[in-house]
Design a protein around this motif. Structure first.
Motif, PDB file in Angstrom:
ATOM      1  N   GLY A   1       0.781  -1.235   0.000  1.00  0.00           N
ATOM      2  CA  GLY A   1       0.000   0.000   0.000  1.00  0.00           C
ATOM      3  C   GLY A   1       0.808   1.278   0.000  1.00  0.00           C
ATOM      4  N   TYR A   2       2.122   1.170  -0.049  1.00  0.00           N
ATOM      5  CA  TYR A   2       2.972   2.368  -0.091  1.00  0.00           C
ATOM      6  C   TYR A   2       3.159   2.755  -1.561  1.00  0.00           C
ATOM      7  CZ  TYR A   2       3.704   1.295   4.787  1.00  0.00           C
ATOM      8  OH  TYR A   2       3.481   1.035   6.121  1.00  0.00           O
ATOM      9  N   SER A   3       2.152   3.413  -2.093  1.00  0.00           N
ATOM     10  CA  SER A   3       2.038   3.582  -3.538  1.00  0.00           C
ATOM     11  C   SER A   3       2.443   4.964  -4.053  1.00  0.00           C
ATOM     12  CB  SER A   3       0.591   3.301  -3.967  1.00  0.00           C
ATOM     13  OG  SER A   3      -0.307   4.139  -3.251  1.00  0.00           O
ATOM     14  N   HIS A   4       3.227   5.687  -3.256  1.00  0.00           N
ATOM     15  CA  HIS A   4       3.835   6.933  -3.722  1.00  0.00           C
ATOM     16  C   HIS A   4       5.331   6.851  -3.446  1.00  0.00           C
ATOM     17  CE1 HIS A   4      -0.382   8.151  -3.469  1.00  0.00           C
ATOM     18  NE2 HIS A   4      -0.067   9.135  -4.306  1.00  0.00           N
ATOM     19  N   VAL A   5       6.128   7.215  -4.432  1.00  0.00           N
ATOM     20  CA  VAL A   5       7.575   7.056  -4.326  1.00  0.00           C
ATOM     21  C   VAL A   5       8.252   8.420  -4.353  1.00  0.00           C
ATOM     22  CG1 VAL A   5       9.633   5.967  -5.290  1.00  0.00           C
ATOM     23  CG2 VAL A   5       7.401   4.884  -5.584  1.00  0.00           C
ATOM     24  N   VAL A   6       9.117   8.642  -3.372  1.00  0.00           N
ATOM     25  CA  VAL A   6       9.996   9.809  -3.375  1.00  0.00           C
ATOM     26  C   VAL A   6      11.325   9.357  -3.975  1.00  0.00           C
ATOM     27  CG1 VAL A   6      11.218  11.498  -1.965  1.00  0.00           C
ATOM     28  CG2 VAL A   6       8.890  10.808  -1.351  1.00  0.00           C
ATOM     29  N   ASP A   7      11.628   9.855  -5.150  1.00  0.00           N
ATOM     30  CA  ASP A   7      12.866   9.498  -5.852  1.00  0.00           C
ATOM     31  C   ASP A   7      13.824  10.680  -5.731  1.00  0.00           C
ATOM     32  OD1 ASP A   7      14.849   8.597  -7.461  1.00  0.00           O
ATOM     33  OD2 ASP A   7      13.635   8.319  -9.253  1.00  0.00           O
ATOM     34  N   ILE A   8      14.884  10.501  -4.943  1.00  0.00           N
ATOM     35  CA  ILE A   8      15.819  11.588  -4.659  1.00  0.00           C
ATOM     36  C   ILE A   8      17.064  11.447  -5.529  1.00  0.00           C
ATOM     37  CG2 ILE A   8      17.238  12.699  -2.886  1.00  0.00           C
ATOM     38  CD1 ILE A   8      15.201  11.642  -0.829  1.00  0.00           C
ATOM     39  N   ASP A   9      17.347  12.487  -6.286  1.00  0.00           N
ATOM     40  CA  ASP A   9      18.507  12.501  -7.185  1.00  0.00           C
ATOM     41  C   ASP A   9      19.568  13.430  -6.598  1.00  0.00           C
ATOM     42  OD1 ASP A   9      20.009  13.927  -9.622  1.00  0.00           O
ATOM     43  OD2 ASP A   9      19.453  11.906 -10.233  1.00  0.00           O
TER      44      ASP A   9
END
Length: 422
Positions: A130-138
């Protein structure tokens, strides 16, 4: 035994030597390659070891190599001499003993018995929970921006042998040779050398511990960090707070334009993406990864490349082996078949172009079992090579079985081999 003595111990150096030789690779600015390294090492090692023990050893400048990045632009690698790679590897082996067992369970890059596949499977678990949002850190040019003072202070908290700290610092400062001039390196870690992975993990373990303290679900592979949350609002908040932590505490720069909040099936995680599959989310290959694969195939099968067909088959086999080994977690199995069909069409186009003259095309079609009247009709056609490559006549003449006998190794077959996670 002090740390420096453990680094210079004959058994540790022997392991480092075997690792450097196994990795092969090109030589550095001294021009000494794998073939001549053993004899060179036998001559210089006693004096080099003595200088290291005395604290007088100065690493050679690294050789600069710019390689293209998949997302555009270039990445600069610093290729140390083989002697410096040996010393770096010996240091890295002992640092791994000190640090590795204390690293986060969510860290998967450059660690024994850990790899990107395990990170992806953990990410899939988070998405299906259910963790369906992703923080993608570049992190912008991570390896080029590491603050030397901050990293050395971190190392000093665990390493008490100051001789080792001075030696590591000398590698951080090792210059880059450009146009015969060595420039001093004031920030960054020596990407391209054996020390870089362990040093990056030492620094980014601070980030791992901070994310764990905050109770976040995340995976990290080197400087690729993905945090999984349940809502878009909380993900946006985490993106801001974690970016501030990275910049203020770790003294690194976050690329704000590339760091995003996205849905797993819209973004990319270590070259993969996600798709909806019978009430859950499965792993599939990201569109950008497919685009890069097709670009490499186009290069191999391009008319501008004067390769013989056996050479094209060899290059395609190498590409498919490496690609399928990394992307074998892909659960959308029809994708490999679709890519195989497209590559086989590119191969047919190569054959058609190499036959060139109408009489050659007719002769080859007849040789491959095409009825004479069809061979004359299609051998003299004015249709384009790409259109012909998808025609039933050429698909029958150059069928899948024949292309396989010629040397094509299908992705669909390679993907059925067992997955080895470590």
């Amino acid at each position: 035994m002090e740390l420096l003595e453990r680094i210079l111990d004959n058994r540790n150096v022997r392991r480092a030597y075997e690792r450097v030789m196994a990795n092969k690779g090109s030589g550095g600015v001294d021009g000494i390659g794998i073939e001549g390294f053993k004899s060179h090492l036998q001559k210089v090692w006693p004096s080099v070891k003595a200088r290291i023990e005395e604290g007088n050893y100065q690493p050679s400048a690294v050789r600069r190599v710019d390689i293209p990045k998949p997302s555009g632009g270039t990445r600069t690698l610093g290729i140390p001499t083989l002697l410096d790679r040996l010393i770096q590897q010996a240091i890295a082996q002992q640092l791994t003993i000190i640090y590795d067992e204390t690293f986060s369970e969510n860290s998967y890059g450059f660690r024994a018995k850990r790899n990107a596949h395990q990170a992806l499977l953990k990410a899939r678990d988070y998405v299906n929970a259910g963790y369906s949002h992703v923080v993608d850190i570049d992190m912008a040019k991570f390896f080029d921006r590491v603050n030397h003072s901050y990293l050395m202070n971190l190392l000093g908290q665990r390493i008490k042998d100051r001789r080792v700290l001075r030696l590591i610092h000398s590698y951080l400062k090792a210059g880059v040779m450009m146009d015969g001039i060595a420039t001093v390196n004031r920030e960054g870690t020596p990407q391209g050398g054996p020390l870089s992975p362990i040093l990056s993990n030492v620094l980014l373990d601070k980030l791992d511990k901070e994310l764990e303290m905050r109770g976040h679900r995340f995976v990290r592979y080197a400087d690729d960090v993905c945090v999984f949350l349940r809502s878009k609002r909380s993900a946006a908040r985490v993106l801001d707070s974690v970016s501030m932590y990275i910049e203020k505490e770790l003294k690194l720069e976050v690329n704000r334009s590339k760091s995003t909040v996205t849905r797993p099936w819209k973004g990319k995680t270590l070259g993969y993406s996600f798709y909806h599959k019978k009430g859950e989310k499965g792993l599939t290959i990201a569109r950008s990864s497919i685009a890069r694969y097709k670009s490499k195939v186009r290069e191999i099968t391009s008319r501008s490349k004067p390769y013989a067909m056996y050479k094209r088959y060899e290059l395609l086999r190498q590409l498919n082996r490496g690609w399928s080994n990394y992307f074998k977690l892909n659960e959308a199995k029809s994708l490999f078949k679709e890519l195989d069909q497209w590559v086989q069409r590119r191969i047919r186009q190569c054959h058609w172009k190499q036959w060139r003259l109408p009489r050659t095309k007719v002769a080859m079609l007849i040789k491959l079992g095409t009825p004479n009247w069809q061979a004359y009709q299609w051998g003299n056609t004015r249709k384009g090579s790409w259109r012909i490559s998808g025609s039933p006549i050429l698909q029958r003449a150059l069928n899948k079985s024949l292309l396989k006998r010629e040397g094509y190794l299908p992705l669909a077959e390679l993907s059925t081999l067992p997955t080895v996670l470590f």
